[in-house]
Write an enzyme that holds these catalytic residues in place. Structure first.
Site, short mmCIF file in Angstrom:
data_model
loop_
_atom_site.label_atom_id
_atom_site.label_comp_id
_atom_site.label_asym_id
_atom_site.label_seq_id
_atom_site.Cartn_x
_atom_site.Cartn_y
_atom_site.Cartn_z
CG ASN A 9 -37.82 4.83 -27.92
OD1 ASN A 9 -36.56 4.51 -28.12
ND2 ASN A 9 -38.00 6.20 -28.11
CD1 TRP A 10 -34.98 -0.94 -25.04
CD2 TRP A 10 -33.18 -1.43 -25.95
NE1 TRP A 10 -34.88 -2.26 -25.21
CE2 TRP A 10 -33.69 -2.70 -25.47
CE3 TRP A 10 -31.73 -1.73 -26.40
CZ2 TRP A 10 -33.23 -4.20 -25.65
CZ3 TRP A 10 -31.11 -3.24 -26.62
CH2 TRP A 10 -31.87 -4.35 -26.14
CE LYS A 11 -37.36 7.72 -24.77
NZ LYS A 11 -37.90 8.67 -23.91
CG HIS A 95 -39.24 10.18 -29.54
ND1 HIS A 95 -38.73 11.24 -28.56
CD2 HIS A 95 -39.91 9.26 -28.76
CE1 HIS A 95 -39.18 10.60 -27.57
NE2 HIS A 95 -39.71 9.72 -27.84
CD GLU A 97 -36.65 11.44 -25.74
OE1 GLU A 97 -35.92 10.58 -26.40
OE2 GLU A 97 -37.20 11.10 -24.68
CD GLU A 166 -43.46 8.62 -27.03
OE1 GLU A 166 -43.71 7.57 -26.32
OE2 GLU A 166 -42.74 9.28 -27.50
N GLY A 172 -40.72 10.57 -19.54
CA GLY A 172 -39.58 10.49 -18.69
C GLY A 172 -39.96 11.23 -17.45
CB SER A 212 -44.58 8.23 -17.37
OG SER A 212 -43.67 9.32 -17.21
N GLY A 234 -38.51 4.21 -20.47
CA GLY A 234 -37.64 4.01 -19.36
C GLY A 234 -38.14 2.46 -18.86
#
Ligand code: 13P
Length: 249
Positions: A9-11, A95, A97, A166, A172, A212, A234
């Site tokens: 997931n590059w976000k 997600h 976010e 998650e 992150g 992470s 990440g």
């Protein structure tokens, strides 16, 4: 048999040029690798170019969001049909976010999951508790509520939906859940799916851990009976570290 699944997931990262370079570097790193399904989820703007780069390889493409209508007057939105058109097989939904920053609630996520399935996209439905909820011993309850609402009146085929656990506090932060904690919650999710669907379906659904994940800790997660893979933020941004995660064995 559940095929292990590792998802990048590059976000909101990478220009078109960076995305192209990543694709060209990743392909040879994974060319001779098998036994793990690999999905890369770039931002919308890089989907088409990545689809061309990955064509003919086993790497699949996913999006990070969608809107539930197929077309029409919805300024700024992207439909499931458009994602299929751009070469996507998967789509990340729910997600944390999007739940926290964009205010998506379970009703919205439920609509999105249904729309994805209707378009034959495989949703990667994310669930997970905050630190406060964990400290208050509410983690299971929160995850159960998310699953109940997000999957309300939804049916799916055995490999047609993926769940990602998650925990918000692990995203992150560099503080991953322990593999025991991941197994404990993912085992719980599987038994809850057996209750709301049936045992056979629950045993066929792939459930990932996210938060992470890196090259150092992936093997431990993959050693747990119910953990079928990882959703990686990440550490998925560099082809070498992402390939290292895919080649965890
Ligand atoms: P990190 O791997 O950067 O913790 O992000 C996890 C995540 O949110 C993947 O969807």
């Amino acid at each position: 048999m559940r095929t292990p699944l590792i998802v990048a997931n590059w976000k909101m990262n990478k220009s078109l040029k960076d995305a192209e370079q990543y694709g060209q570097e990743l392909l040879p790193l994974l060319a001779d690798h098998s036994g793990v399904e690999v999905v890369v989820c770039p931002p919308f703007t890089s989907l088409t170019v990545m689809s061309r780069i990955f064509a003919g390889s086993k790497i699949k493409l996913g999006a990070q969001n969608l809107f539930w209508e197929m077309k029409g007057a919805y300024t700024g939105e992207i439909s499931p049909a458009m994602l299929v058109d751009a070469g996507c097989t998967y789509v990340i939904l729910g997600h944390s976010e999007r739940r926290q920053i964009m205010g998506e609630n379970d009703t919205i996520i439920n609509r999105k999951v249904r729309a994805a399935l209707d378009a034959e996209l495989i949703p990667i439905l994310c669930v997970g508790e905050t630190l406060q909820e964990r400290e208050n011993n509410r983690a299971r309850e929160v995850v159960k509520e998310q699953l109940t609402r997000d999957l309300k009146n939804i049916t799916f085929a055995p490999q047609g939906l993926v769940i990602a656990y998650e925990p918000v506090w692990a995203i992150g932060t560099g503080v991953n859940a322990s593999s025991d904690d991941a197994q404990e919650m993912i085992g719980f999710i599987r038994s809850y799916l057996a209750k709301i669907y049936d045992r056979e379906l629950a045993n066929s659904v792939r459930i990932l851990y996210g938060g992470s994940v890196n090259e150092e800790n992936i093997a431990e997660f993959m050693g747990e009976v119910d953990v079928d893979g990882a959703l990686v933020g990440g550490a998925s941004l560099q082809p070498n570290s992402f390939a290292g995660i895919v080649r965890f064995k």
